[in-house]
Scaffold this motif. Structure first.
Motif, short mmCIF file in Angstrom:
data_model
loop_
_atom_site.label_atom_id
_atom_site.label_comp_id
_atom_site.label_asym_id
_atom_site.label_seq_id
_atom_site.Cartn_x
_atom_site.Cartn_y
_atom_site.Cartn_z
N VAL A 103 30.30 52.64 33.75
CA VAL A 103 29.67 51.35 34.01
C VAL A 103 30.72 50.28 34.33
O VAL A 103 31.78 50.22 33.71
N PHE A 104 30.40 49.47 35.32
CA PHE A 104 31.20 48.27 35.62
C PHE A 104 30.44 47.05 35.11
O PHE A 104 29.26 46.88 35.41
N THR A 105 31.11 46.21 34.34
CA THR A 105 30.56 44.89 34.07
C THR A 105 31.22 43.94 35.07
O THR A 105 32.32 44.22 35.56
N VAL A 106 30.56 42.87 35.40
CA VAL A 106 31.03 42.00 36.49
C VAL A 106 31.15 40.57 35.99
O VAL A 106 30.17 40.00 35.50
N LYS A 107 32.35 40.01 36.10
CA LYS A 107 32.55 38.62 35.68
C LYS A 107 32.05 37.69 36.78
O LYS A 107 32.44 37.80 37.94
N GLY A 164 37.99 40.32 39.42
CA GLY A 164 38.25 39.68 40.71
C GLY A 164 37.10 38.83 41.19
O GLY A 164 37.29 37.86 41.93
N THR A 165 35.88 39.19 40.76
CA THR A 165 34.69 38.44 41.18
C THR A 165 34.64 37.04 40.57
O THR A 165 33.85 36.21 41.00
N PHE A 166 35.48 36.78 39.58
CA PHE A 166 35.57 35.44 39.00
C PHE A 166 36.21 34.48 39.99
O PHE A 166 35.90 33.29 40.03
N TYR A 167 37.12 35.02 40.82
CA TYR A 167 37.92 34.18 41.72
C TYR A 167 37.43 34.17 43.16
O TYR A 167 37.63 33.20 43.88
N SER A 168 36.80 35.26 43.58
CA SER A 168 36.36 35.33 44.98
C SER A 168 35.18 36.28 45.10
O SER A 168 34.84 36.99 44.16
N GLY A 185 21.10 55.35 17.75
CA GLY A 185 22.17 54.44 18.10
C GLY A 185 22.31 54.28 19.59
O GLY A 185 21.96 55.18 20.37
N GLY A 186 22.78 53.12 20.00
CA GLY A 186 23.04 52.88 21.41
C GLY A 186 24.34 53.55 21.84
O GLY A 186 25.12 54.03 21.02
N ARG A 187 24.56 53.58 23.12
CA ARG A 187 25.78 54.19 23.64
C ARG A 187 26.94 53.20 23.58
O ARG A 187 26.77 52.02 23.90
N ILE A 188 28.09 53.67 23.16
CA ILE A 188 29.29 52.83 23.08
C ILE A 188 30.20 53.16 24.25
O ILE A 188 30.57 54.32 24.45
N ARG A 189 30.56 52.15 25.01
CA ARG A 189 31.51 52.31 26.11
C ARG A 189 32.72 51.41 25.85
O ARG A 189 32.57 50.22 25.56
N VAL A 190 33.90 51.98 25.98
CA VAL A 190 35.14 51.24 25.76
C VAL A 190 35.92 51.19 27.06
O VAL A 190 36.03 52.21 27.77
N GLY A 191 36.47 50.03 27.38
CA GLY A 191 37.21 49.92 28.63
C GLY A 191 38.23 48.81 28.62
O GLY A 191 38.65 48.30 27.58
N ILE A 192 38.63 48.41 29.83
CA ILE A 192 39.67 47.42 30.05
C ILE A 192 39.19 46.42 31.10
O ILE A 192 38.16 46.62 31.74
N GLY A 193 39.96 45.37 31.28
CA GLY A 193 39.66 44.39 32.31
C GLY A 193 40.45 44.68 33.57
O GLY A 193 41.68 44.64 33.57
N GLY A 194 39.75 44.99 34.66
CA GLY A 194 40.42 45.29 35.92
C GLY A 194 41.10 46.65 35.90
O GLY A 194 41.08 47.37 34.90
N TRP A 195 41.72 46.98 37.03
CA TRP A 195 42.45 48.25 37.09
C TRP A 195 43.74 48.11 37.89
O TRP A 195 44.52 49.05 37.98
#
Length: 247
Positions: free
Chosen positions: A70-74, A47-51, A3-13
């Motif tokens: 891990v950070f995903t980046v919008k 934040g990268t969505f806006y600037s 199985g792959g690794r599962i990461r759970v998170g939120i948007g921004g901090w």
């Protein structure tokens, strides 16, 4: 296959209502990311969505997070909010060239979010997908597509995404298309139905269901990213932590 690794998170901090709920009273704002990253598996940088930001910012964020995080980046809105997507080569290059590589091994998928007014046009999207590089420097890139118009519920869109190796975001929100197709070597879900009158955002039964779904996505070896994004945003950290506990 493992199985792959599962990461759970939120948007921004950075969100004031999390102070005193998720963040302890008196915690300096400069330490909020450190606090969040220690308790979650991933954060979607919005934040990268806006600037744009400088490489030093990405490096600072990476330093605040523990190993394995891990950070995903919008992606910038200028890459996706345009009449002809294939005309956005300069915007895509500018976004990717701002210093994302400073996240180093904490750089996760890039999220390309399209407006709800953007309908599916096969030629238009094929042109866009050709703009997405497989690497940033020497680092392989993963791309996730969040579409919001009903016209994307089309096998032609699924084929395009699969041919390009891009993931289609599983968007759990009323009015958005919900496409659950394995088009890439990873899965990306954005859950947006949290309820404020439920302490964990979702009921125990709903969280059990999401845990089972995440395990299903990961069972074929796909790394899986699940983000608690919206609905009652104040509950997002509690929802994420409750889901992590089940996994």
């Amino acid at each position: 296959m493992a199985g792959g690794r599962i990461r759970v998170g939120i948007g921004g901090w950075t969100y004031a209502p999390w102070r005193g709920t998720f963040y302890p009273e008196g915690l300096p704002q400069t330490r909020e990311l450190e606090h969040a990253a220690a308790r979650l598996g991933a954060i979607e940088i919005n934040g990268t969505f806006y600037s744009s930001f400088k490489p030093a910012s990405f490096a600072k964020w990476a330093e605040a997070a523990p190993e394995g995080f891990v950070f995903t980046v919008k992606a910038s809105r200028f890459t996706t909010v345009r009449k002809v997507l294939g005309d956005g080569a300069e915007s895509v290059s500018k976004f990717l060239g701002q210093g994302l590589e400073a996240l180093d091994d904490k750089l996760g998928p890039i999220l390309w979010q399209f407006p709800h007014t953007k309908a599916f046009d096969a030629e238009d999207f094929a042109g866009f997908l050709k703009l997405l590089p497989e690497k940033l420097g020497s680092r392989p890139l993963r791309h996730a597509l969040e579409v919001r118009h009903a016209s994307f519920e089309d096998t032609a869109f699924v084929r395009l995404a699969k041919d390009a190796g891009t993931a289609i975001v599983y968007a759990d929100k009323p009015g958005y298309p919900t496409i659950d197709e394995p088009t890439a070597d990873f899965a990306y879900a954005r859950l947006q139905r949290a309820e404020e009158d439920v302490a964990t955002g979702y009921t125990d039964a709903a969280l059990d269901d999401w845990a089972a779904k995440a395990r299903g996505w990961a069972s074929g070896g796909r790394d899986t990213f699940v983000f608690m994004i919206n609905g009652a945003k104040v509950r997002a950290p509690a929802a994420a932590q409750a889901l992590i506990a089940r996994l």
